[in-house]
Scaffold this motif. Structure first.
Motif, PDB file in Angstrom:
ATOM      1  N   ASP A  92      26.141  55.716  65.307  1.00  0.00           N
ATOM      2  CA  ASP A  92      25.924  56.314  63.989  1.00  0.00           C
ATOM      3  C   ASP A  92      24.437  56.442  63.671  1.00  0.00           C
ATOM      4  O   ASP A  92      23.987  57.470  63.157  1.00  0.00           O
ATOM      5  CB  ASP A  92      26.615  55.495  62.901  1.00  0.00           C
ATOM      6  CG  ASP A  92      28.128  55.596  62.972  1.00  0.00           C
ATOM      7  OD1 ASP A  92      28.631  56.452  63.723  1.00  0.00           O
ATOM      8  OD2 ASP A  92      28.796  54.818  62.270  1.00  0.00           O
ATOM      9  N   ARG A 121      34.150  61.604  65.556  1.00  0.00           N
ATOM     10  CA  ARG A 121      33.268  60.815  64.685  1.00  0.00           C
ATOM     11  C   ARG A 121      32.028  61.632  64.298  1.00  0.00           C
ATOM     12  O   ARG A 121      31.607  61.637  63.156  1.00  0.00           O
ATOM     13  CB  ARG A 121      32.852  59.520  65.405  1.00  0.00           C
ATOM     14  CG  ARG A 121      31.892  58.675  64.641  1.00  0.00           C
ATOM     15  CD  ARG A 121      32.549  58.069  63.409  1.00  0.00           C
ATOM     16  NE  ARG A 121      31.554  57.373  62.621  1.00  0.00           N
ATOM     17  CZ  ARG A 121      31.443  57.461  61.314  1.00  0.00           C
ATOM     18  NH1 ARG A 121      32.294  58.166  60.622  1.00  0.00           N
ATOM     19  NH2 ARG A 121      30.511  56.809  60.668  1.00  0.00           N
ATOM     20  N   SER A 165      31.773  64.881  64.241  1.00  0.00           N
ATOM     21  CA  SER A 165      32.192  65.963  63.347  1.00  0.00           C
ATOM     22  C   SER A 165      32.309  65.464  61.922  1.00  0.00           C
ATOM     23  O   SER A 165      31.900  66.146  60.981  1.00  0.00           O
ATOM     24  CB  SER A 165      33.533  66.546  63.804  1.00  0.00           C
ATOM     25  OG  SER A 165      33.412  67.136  65.057  1.00  0.00           O
ATOM     26  N   ASN A 166      32.861  64.259  61.764  1.00  0.00           N
ATOM     27  CA  ASN A 166      32.993  63.670  60.426  1.00  0.00           C
ATOM     28  C   ASN A 166      31.618  63.379  59.820  1.00  0.00           C
ATOM     29  O   ASN A 166      31.424  63.579  58.621  1.00  0.00           O
ATOM     30  CB  ASN A 166      33.806  62.374  60.490  1.00  0.00           C
ATOM     31  CG  ASN A 166      35.256  62.628  60.769  1.00  0.00           C
ATOM     32  OD1 ASN A 166      35.748  63.740  60.604  1.00  0.00           O
ATOM     33  ND2 ASN A 166      35.955  61.605  61.218  1.00  0.00           N
ATOM     34  N   ILE A 167      30.672  62.938  60.614  1.00  0.00           N
ATOM     35  CA  ILE A 167      29.323  62.670  60.104  1.00  0.00           C
ATOM     36  C   ILE A 167      28.676  63.975  59.656  1.00  0.00           C
ATOM     37  O   ILE A 167      28.014  64.022  58.624  1.00  0.00           O
ATOM     38  CB  ILE A 167      28.466  61.954  61.171  1.00  0.00           C
ATOM     39  CG1 ILE A 167      28.978  60.525  61.376  1.00  0.00           C
ATOM     40  CG2 ILE A 167      26.999  61.915  60.750  1.00  0.00           C
ATOM     41  CD1 ILE A 167      28.315  59.789  62.517  1.00  0.00           C
ATOM     42  N   GLU A 187      30.171  66.573  58.486  1.00  0.00           N
ATOM     43  CA  GLU A 187      30.809  67.017  57.252  1.00  0.00           C
ATOM     44  C   GLU A 187      30.330  66.234  56.050  1.00  0.00           C
ATOM     45  O   GLU A 187      30.285  66.762  54.949  1.00  0.00           O
ATOM     46  CB  GLU A 187      32.330  66.893  57.377  1.00  0.00           C
ATOM     47  CG  GLU A 187      32.927  67.875  58.346  1.00  0.00           C
ATOM     48  CD  GLU A 187      34.404  67.645  58.575  1.00  0.00           C
ATOM     49  OE1 GLU A 187      34.992  66.746  57.934  1.00  0.00           O
ATOM     50  OE2 GLU A 187      34.980  68.350  59.407  1.00  0.00           O
ATOM     51  N   ASP A 188      29.973  64.966  56.255  1.00  0.00           N
ATOM     52  CA  ASP A 188      29.519  64.122  55.126  1.00  0.00           C
ATOM     53  C   ASP A 188      28.152  64.491  54.711  1.00  0.00           C
ATOM     54  O   ASP A 188      27.499  65.065  54.233  1.00  0.00           O
ATOM     55  CB  ASP A 188      29.520  62.640  55.510  1.00  0.00           C
ATOM     56  CG  ASP A 188      30.930  62.124  55.725  1.00  0.00           C
ATOM     57  OD1 ASP A 188      31.877  62.769  55.276  1.00  0.00           O
ATOM     58  OD2 ASP A 188      31.058  61.060  56.354  1.00  0.00           O
TER      59      ASP A 188
END
Length: 101
Positions: free
Chosen positions: A38, A94, A96-98, A100-101
């Motif tokens: 991350d 993971r 992709s989700n980061i 989007e955030d």
């Protein structure tokens, strides 16, 4: 290299001698390896497909150790177990989700 070194810690702690449950080991994975991924997301986002695949192999190995799954476990089953039992997403999901955030 950092992730591989920390994977070795998870391998050791997942042995029967330590008697840690899979929730504790999943938390260790997220703290030891997930935090590196991350934090370094901007650099990792520019990795090639083979670079991402190397990270996925590390994650797969960690999930197998945590859940004590055999090497012959299919990738599909592995990802299903990781998502549902450990709340660990595939590397590309993971990221992709980061994004989007």
């Amino acid at each position: 290299t950092k992730c591989m070194n920390r994977l070795n810690i998870i391998k050791i702690l997942s042995s029967k001698n330590w008697k840690l449950n899979h929730n504790t080991l999943a938390s260790l994975y997220k703290a030891l390896i997930g935090s590196i991924l991350d934090y370094n997301f901007p650099c990792i986002n520019s990795f090639s497909e083979s670079g991402l695949q190397k990270l996925q192999v590390i994650q797969n190995t960690a999930v197998r150790c945590i859940l004590k799954l055999p090497l012959r476990t299919s990738s599909e089953s592995l990802f299903y177990e990781a998502e549902n039992k450990l709340n660990i997403s595939k590397i590309d999901h993971r990221f992709s989700n980061i994004l989007e955030d």
